[in-house]
Design a protein around this motif. Structure first.
Motif, mmCIF file in Angstrom:
data_model
loop_
_atom_site.group_PDB
_atom_site.id
_atom_site.type_symbol
_atom_site.label_atom_id
_atom_site.label_comp_id
_atom_site.label_asym_id
_atom_site.label_seq_id
_atom_site.Cartn_x
_atom_site.Cartn_y
_atom_site.Cartn_z
ATOM 1 N N LYS A 106 -11.977 -18.823 -2.549
ATOM 2 C CA LYS A 106 -12.091 -19.964 -2.109
ATOM 3 C C LYS A 106 -11.198 -19.544 -0.346
ATOM 4 N N LEU A 107 -10.398 -17.906 -0.515
ATOM 5 C CA LEU A 107 -10.174 -17.974 0.327
ATOM 6 C C LEU A 107 -11.382 -16.728 1.185
ATOM 7 N N HIS A 108 -12.247 -15.761 0.097
ATOM 8 C CA HIS A 108 -13.077 -15.990 0.790
ATOM 9 C C HIS A 108 -14.168 -16.397 1.525
ATOM 10 N N ASN A 109 -14.268 -17.803 0.535
ATOM 11 C CA ASN A 109 -15.403 -18.779 1.567
ATOM 12 C C ASN A 109 -15.096 -19.610 2.696
ATOM 13 N N ASP A 110 -13.254 -19.101 3.429
ATOM 14 C CA ASP A 110 -12.941 -20.185 4.116
ATOM 15 C C ASP A 110 -12.925 -19.781 5.367
ATOM 16 N N PHE A 111 -12.402 -17.949 4.975
ATOM 17 C CA PHE A 111 -12.338 -16.985 6.195
ATOM 18 C C PHE A 111 -12.870 -15.912 5.169
ATOM 19 N N PRO A 112 -14.630 -15.790 5.784
ATOM 20 C CA PRO A 112 -15.086 -15.063 5.611
ATOM 21 C C PRO A 112 -15.429 -13.178 5.960
ATOM 22 N N ASN A 113 -14.497 -13.295 7.105
ATOM 23 C CA ASN A 113 -14.115 -11.907 7.791
ATOM 24 C C ASN A 113 -12.662 -11.524 7.483
ATOM 25 N N THR A 114 -11.621 -12.108 6.624
ATOM 26 C CA THR A 114 -10.752 -11.606 6.866
ATOM 27 C C THR A 114 -10.760 -10.976 4.891
ATOM 28 N N GLN A 115 -10.556 -9.095 5.123
ATOM 29 C CA GLN A 115 -10.258 -8.528 3.810
ATOM 30 C C GLN A 115 -9.477 -9.181 2.998
ATOM 31 N N LEU A 116 -9.398 -9.218 1.576
ATOM 32 C CA LEU A 116 -8.973 -9.723 0.883
ATOM 33 C C LEU A 116 -8.238 -8.336 0.112
ATOM 34 N N GLU A 117 -6.463 -7.881 -0.432
ATOM 35 C CA GLU A 117 -6.459 -7.350 -1.225
ATOM 36 C C GLU A 117 -5.639 -7.267 -2.511
ATOM 37 N N LEU A 118 -5.300 -7.239 -3.587
ATOM 38 C CA LEU A 118 -4.585 -7.659 -4.388
ATOM 39 C C LEU A 118 -3.725 -6.559 -5.451
ATOM 40 N N PHE A 119 -2.265 -7.418 -5.596
ATOM 41 C CA PHE A 119 -1.807 -6.069 -6.559
ATOM 42 C C PHE A 119 -1.269 -7.096 -7.045
ATOM 43 N N THR A 120 -1.464 -7.196 -8.666
ATOM 44 C CA THR A 120 -0.708 -7.293 -9.649
ATOM 45 C C THR A 120 0.257 -6.779 -9.959
ATOM 46 N N GLY A 121 0.896 -7.606 -11.582
ATOM 47 C CA GLY A 121 1.804 -6.872 -11.994
ATOM 48 C C GLY A 121 3.268 -7.783 -12.869
ATOM 49 N N THR A 122 4.320 -7.384 -13.202
ATOM 50 C CA THR A 122 5.214 -9.027 -13.980
ATOM 51 C C THR A 122 6.046 -9.355 -12.257
ATOM 52 N N THR A 123 6.746 -9.856 -12.439
ATOM 53 C CA THR A 123 7.239 -10.639 -11.298
ATOM 54 C C THR A 123 8.243 -9.896 -10.996
ATOM 55 N N LYS A 124 8.852 -8.799 -11.453
ATOM 56 C CA LYS A 124 9.371 -8.454 -11.192
ATOM 57 C C LYS A 124 9.306 -6.686 -9.945
ATOM 58 N N ASP A 125 7.919 -6.051 -10.779
ATOM 59 C CA ASP A 125 6.957 -5.741 -9.644
ATOM 60 C C ASP A 125 6.874 -6.507 -8.170
ATOM 61 N N ILE A 126 5.991 -7.605 -8.046
ATOM 62 C CA ILE A 126 5.705 -8.774 -7.699
ATOM 63 C C ILE A 126 7.114 -8.594 -6.507
ATOM 64 N N TYR A 127 7.744 -9.075 -6.797
ATOM 65 C CA TYR A 127 9.413 -9.781 -6.327
ATOM 66 C C TYR A 127 9.323 -7.858 -5.310
ATOM 67 N N GLU A 128 9.239 -7.336 -6.081
ATOM 68 C CA GLU A 128 9.878 -5.417 -5.064
ATOM 69 C C GLU A 128 8.563 -5.378 -3.721
ATOM 70 N N LEU A 129 7.132 -5.645 -4.143
ATOM 71 C CA LEU A 129 6.193 -5.930 -3.215
ATOM 72 C C LEU A 129 6.370 -6.598 -2.100
ATOM 73 N N ILE A 130 6.672 -8.146 -2.295
ATOM 74 C CA ILE A 130 6.699 -8.680 -1.281
ATOM 75 C C ILE A 130 8.112 -8.849 -0.524
ATOM 76 N N LEU A 131 9.012 -8.065 -1.014
ATOM 77 C CA LEU A 131 10.124 -8.006 -0.002
ATOM 78 C C LEU A 131 10.106 -7.059 0.475
ATOM 79 N N ASP A 132 9.674 -6.027 0.374
ATOM 80 C CA ASP A 132 9.242 -4.604 0.838
ATOM 81 C C ASP A 132 7.869 -4.548 1.896
ATOM 82 N N TYR A 133 7.587 -5.798 2.184
ATOM 83 C CA TYR A 133 6.705 -5.925 3.620
ATOM 84 C C TYR A 133 4.990 -5.880 2.626
#
Length: 276
Positions: A110-137
């Motif tokens: 959906k994001l790619h179709n609506d924003f075709p010029n935007t480069q998307l990056e995905l990072f996966t892990g546990t909630t603890k892992d993702i918490y650290e990623l979002i809090l660390d910008y």
């Protein structure tokens, strides 16, 4: 020159009062007075006359006022355009493994179709892992399990989940819990749930793959707790015993969050996005 000095000057000029400007700017009167004096020192001119009911602009202040407005306006527009450019060029997304298995593909499509010029990056892990990623910008937005308790995070969209205890269909089952990686919210919840119910757990086996957990439940190795949406997505809903817990006992929604000081330009879009 500090842009904040100009904003203080404009507020004082508009309100014709140090005290009213301090209320508008949510800072102390002494702070406002200090900043006005600092600006006057930098410019080497007097900007205000002090009068019984407040302040009024000097002739020099009246000449400087429209210039200050223009500078602030141009700077704010420049900063906004840079933010817009950044958000349109790239978007870093964090996601729990459970959410990634259920809804990340249609979300990215959906994001790619609506924003075709935007480069998307995905990072996966546990909630603890993702918490650290979002809090660390390190990511701009993130899917986490459970509503965030950290005041630095803002919920953009919430996905309600049916949480279920998963067991083999055969009756004689060892009371063994099959858990995911360290930092998984569902594993922590199950441990606490059994403890509150005074249910003895013989041992806990940890796995690094969600489908492995489900297949091990199917063959009778133990029990686990996961969202029903994940079980259905992976096609195990007919192969194992599913006991959905009431919301009052297990309210663990999946939340799409961002930092309160790093809200993406497309936040309104994300709040309304529908990709089910």
């Amino acid at each position: 020159m500090d842009l904040n000095l100009l904003k203080v000057f404009i507020s004082v000029a508009d309100n014709k009062s140090i005290s009213l400007a301090s209320n508008e700017l949510k800072c102390s009167q002494s702070n406002v007075t200090s900043r006005v004096k600092q600006l006057e020192k930098i410019l080497d001119i007097e900007l205000f006359y002090r009068v019984p009911k407040g302040v009024i602009l000097t002739n020099s202040g009246e000449l400087f006022y429209p210039q200050a407005l223009e500078i602030v306006h141009k700077m704010e527009n420049s900063i906004k355009s840079l933010k817009n450019e950044k958000s349109m060029n790239s978007l870093k997304i964090g996601s729990t493994d459970c959410n990634a298995a259920v809804r990340i593909s249609p979300f990215l499509l959906k994001l790619h179709n609506d924003f075709p010029n935007t480069q998307l990056e995905l990072f996966t892990g546990t909630t603890k892992d993702i918490y650290e990623l979002i809090l660390d910008y390190k990511v701009d937005i993130a899917f986490i399990s459970g509503e965030p308790k950290n005041k630095n995070l803002k919920v953009l969209k919430k996905f309600e989940e049916e949480i279920a205890i998963l067991e083999p269909k055969k009756r004689d089952v060892p009371n063994v819990t099959l858990t995911f990686k360290e930092g998984c919210v569902y594993d922590e919840f199950l441990r606490n749930y059994y403890k509150e119910k005074n249910i003895y757990v013989e041992k806990s086996l940890s796995f690094g793959n969600l489908e492995t957990i489900l297949s091990c439940i199917k063959v009778g190795m133990g029990k686990s707790l996961l969202p029903l949406s994940l079980v259905k997505k992976m096609g195990y809903d007919k192969d194992i015993k599913i006991t959905i817990l009431p919301k009052i006992d297990a309210n663990i929604p999946t939340c799409l969050v961002c930092r309160v000081d790093n809200i993406p330009e497309i936040s309104d879009y994300l709040k309304e996005i529908d990709f089910d």
